[in-house]
Design an enzyme around this catalytic site. Structure first.
Site, PDB file in Angstrom:
ATOM      1  N   PRO A  98     -12.865  -5.402 -20.741  1.00  0.00           N
ATOM      2  CG  PRO A  98     -14.350  -6.002 -19.331  1.00  0.00           C
ATOM      3  CD  PRO A  98     -13.875  -5.133 -20.160  1.00  0.00           C
ATOM      4  CB  VAL A  99      -9.972 -10.470 -22.825  1.00  0.00           C
ATOM      5  CG1 VAL A  99      -9.891 -11.594 -23.727  1.00  0.00           C
ATOM      6  CG2 VAL A  99      -9.146  -9.209 -23.363  1.00  0.00           C
ATOM      7  N   GLY A 102     -18.280 -10.780 -22.864  1.00  0.00           N
ATOM      8  CA  GLY A 102     -19.530 -10.440 -23.487  1.00  0.00           C
ATOM      9  C   GLY A 102     -19.745  -8.717 -23.844  1.00  0.00           C
ATOM     10  CG  LEU A 103     -18.713  -5.966 -21.282  1.00  0.00           C
ATOM     11  CD1 LEU A 103     -18.019  -5.215 -20.273  1.00  0.00           C
ATOM     12  CD2 LEU A 103     -19.996  -5.868 -21.324  1.00  0.00           C
ATOM     13  CB  SER A 105     -12.888  -7.229 -25.436  1.00  0.00           C
ATOM     14  OG  SER A 105     -12.631  -8.626 -25.687  1.00  0.00           O
ATOM     15  CB  ALA A 108     -13.638  -2.814 -28.743  1.00  0.00           C
ATOM     16  CG  ASP A 149     -20.785  -8.431 -30.571  1.00  0.00           C
ATOM     17  OD1 ASP A 149     -22.057  -8.197 -30.256  1.00  0.00           O
ATOM     18  OD2 ASP A 149     -19.882  -9.198 -29.818  1.00  0.00           O
TER      19      ASP A 149
HETATM   20  O1  PMV Z   1     -19.989 -11.713 -28.501  1.00  0.00           O
HETATM   21  P1  PMV Z   1     -20.660 -11.628 -27.339  1.00  0.00           P
HETATM   22  O2  PMV Z   1     -20.672 -12.402 -26.014  1.00  0.00           O
HETATM   23  O3  PMV Z   1     -21.279 -10.207 -27.051  1.00  0.00           O
HETATM   24  O4  PMV Z   1     -22.138 -12.187 -27.846  1.00  0.00           O
HETATM   25  C1  PMV Z   1     -22.807 -11.671 -28.983  1.00  0.00           C
HETATM   26  C2  PMV Z   1     -24.199 -12.077 -28.965  1.00  0.00           C
HETATM   27  C3  PMV Z   1     -25.027 -13.405 -29.439  1.00  0.00           C
HETATM   28  O5  PMV Z   1     -26.112 -13.216 -29.753  1.00  0.00           O
HETATM   29  C4  PMV Z   1     -24.519 -14.260 -28.092  1.00  0.00           C
HETATM   30  C5  PMV Z   1     -23.850 -13.881 -30.627  1.00  0.00           C
HETATM   31  C6  PMV Z   1     -24.101 -13.361 -31.994  1.00  0.00           C
HETATM   32  O6  PMV Z   1     -23.395 -13.544 -32.849  1.00  0.00           O
HETATM   33  O7  PMV Z   1     -24.972 -12.331 -32.072  1.00  0.00           O
END
Ligand code: PMV
Length: 321
Positions: A98-99, A102-103, A105, A108, A149
């Site tokens: 899902p967009v 915080g997962l 997207s 990915a 990420d």
């Molecule tokens: O992109 P998100 O929402 O999964 O957040 C990444 C994690 C943060 O620590 C909030 C930002 C980062 O760049 O590490």
């Protein structure tokens, strides 16, 4: 034709503090995936039928997401020795992640594009190269990403991440069962990260204290994971959520789902990712998984996912090059 896919991710501990150099732990969500198919075309085109989007380079929309997609395509083609002119490509995207929740997207999708382009151009890109390319598109999307990420998604392993240091694959003494609950509220990572930055400018000592606390929890969690102490890991996740609340990146919807998961017997639960909406993650014992999932649904989760995380096949943590 080339095809690529990539997983979503959840941050178990350390989001936001990781932007300021503290350690964080992230895990792949291998059942939630983005897919890209790349083929030759007369004119470059990116299609995302799920989202009802068709992007043409000439009429390039100016939003960040579209710019990041074109940028990803261009850097992937360049990394494989081509140019947008020499390799006009058609990219078709499909994603279960899902967009803006915080997962991961965007990460990915970018990773799937890089892999599909490499497949199409018959070039081998290793995970470190893919991670580096994707990081560039993250900069366009988020401004100042920590790099966690792209690392966890490109390697698709549980990682210990410290900005600027070589990431490590975490050895898991026992597999982790996680349940993810989606509030349905869009999470703006960029806004959340800049909110934290502004707060830190106003109250440096307080925010740095919170971040140091989160970093300490991540270190303790690393030990708990290494020893298979899931009860302790759950407690550390709960404490991490409290510190994220103090950082003002939680919201009532996240707090409600976190409480529901704990009440239903999760070992621990917290928001995951940028916050201010998006998803929470709970650590569960397998026999509690169904109960936690239905409790989250009953408390209004838009979607609920579960995933099993397995660790490094070796006997210890190992550095990723
Ligand atoms: O992109 P998100 O929402 O999964 O957040 C990444 C994690 C943060 O620590 C909030 C930002 C980062 O760049 O590490």
């Amino acid at each position: 034709m080339g095809q690529g896919s990539a997983c979503g991710k959840a941050i178990l501990l350390g989001e936001h503090a990781v932007v300021y150099g503290r350690p964080a732990i992230a895990v792949p969500l291998s059942d939630l995936r983005a897919h890209a198919t790349v083929s030759d075309a007369r004119e470059p085109i990116i299609e995302a039928p799920d989202l009802g989007r068709i992007l043409r380079r000439g009429s390039r929309a100016s939003d960040n997401d579209s710019r990041a997609l074109w940028h990803m395509l261009d850097v992937a083609v360049a990394a494989c020795g081509g140019t947008p002119k020499s390799h006009p490509l058609r990219v078709v995207l499909r994603s279960d992640v899902p967009v803006a929740r915080g997962l991961g997207s965007g990460t990915a999708i970018a990773t799937a594009i890089a892999r599909a382009v490499a497949g199409h151009m018959q070039v081998k890109l290793d995970p470190a190269e893919v991670s580096e390319l994707v990081f560039e598109s993250e900069v366009l999307l988020h401004g100042t990403p920590s790099g966690i990420d792209n690392t966890v998604v490109a390697w698709e392993r549980p990682v210990w991440f410290v900005k600027g240091a070589r990431p490590e694959v975490l050895f898991l003494a026992t597999r982790l069962e996680v349940v993810v609950g989606d509030t349905g509220v869009l999470s703006g990572t960029r806004e959340a990260v800049s909110g934290v930055r502004a707060a830190r400018e106003r109250e440096t000592e307080r925010l740095d204290g919170i971040m140091a606390g989160i970093g300490g929890l991540a270190w303790e969690a690393r030990g708990a994971i290494l020893h298979g102490d899931l009860a302790k890991l759950g407690v550390l996740m709960n404490r991490n959520h409290s510190l994220l609340q103090e950082m003002a990146v939680s919201c009532p919807e996240l707090d409600r789902l976190v409480a529901a998961a704990r009440d239903a017997g999760a070992l621990g639960a917290k928001l995951s990712g940028g916050g201010l909406g998006g998803c929470m993650v709970a650590l569960v014992a397998p026999e509690r998984r169904a109960k936690v999932m239905s409790a989250l649904r009953a408390k209004g989760a838009r979607q609920v996912y579960c995933s099993t995380v397995v660790g490094s096949p070796s006997g210890g943590n190992s550095a990723l090059c």
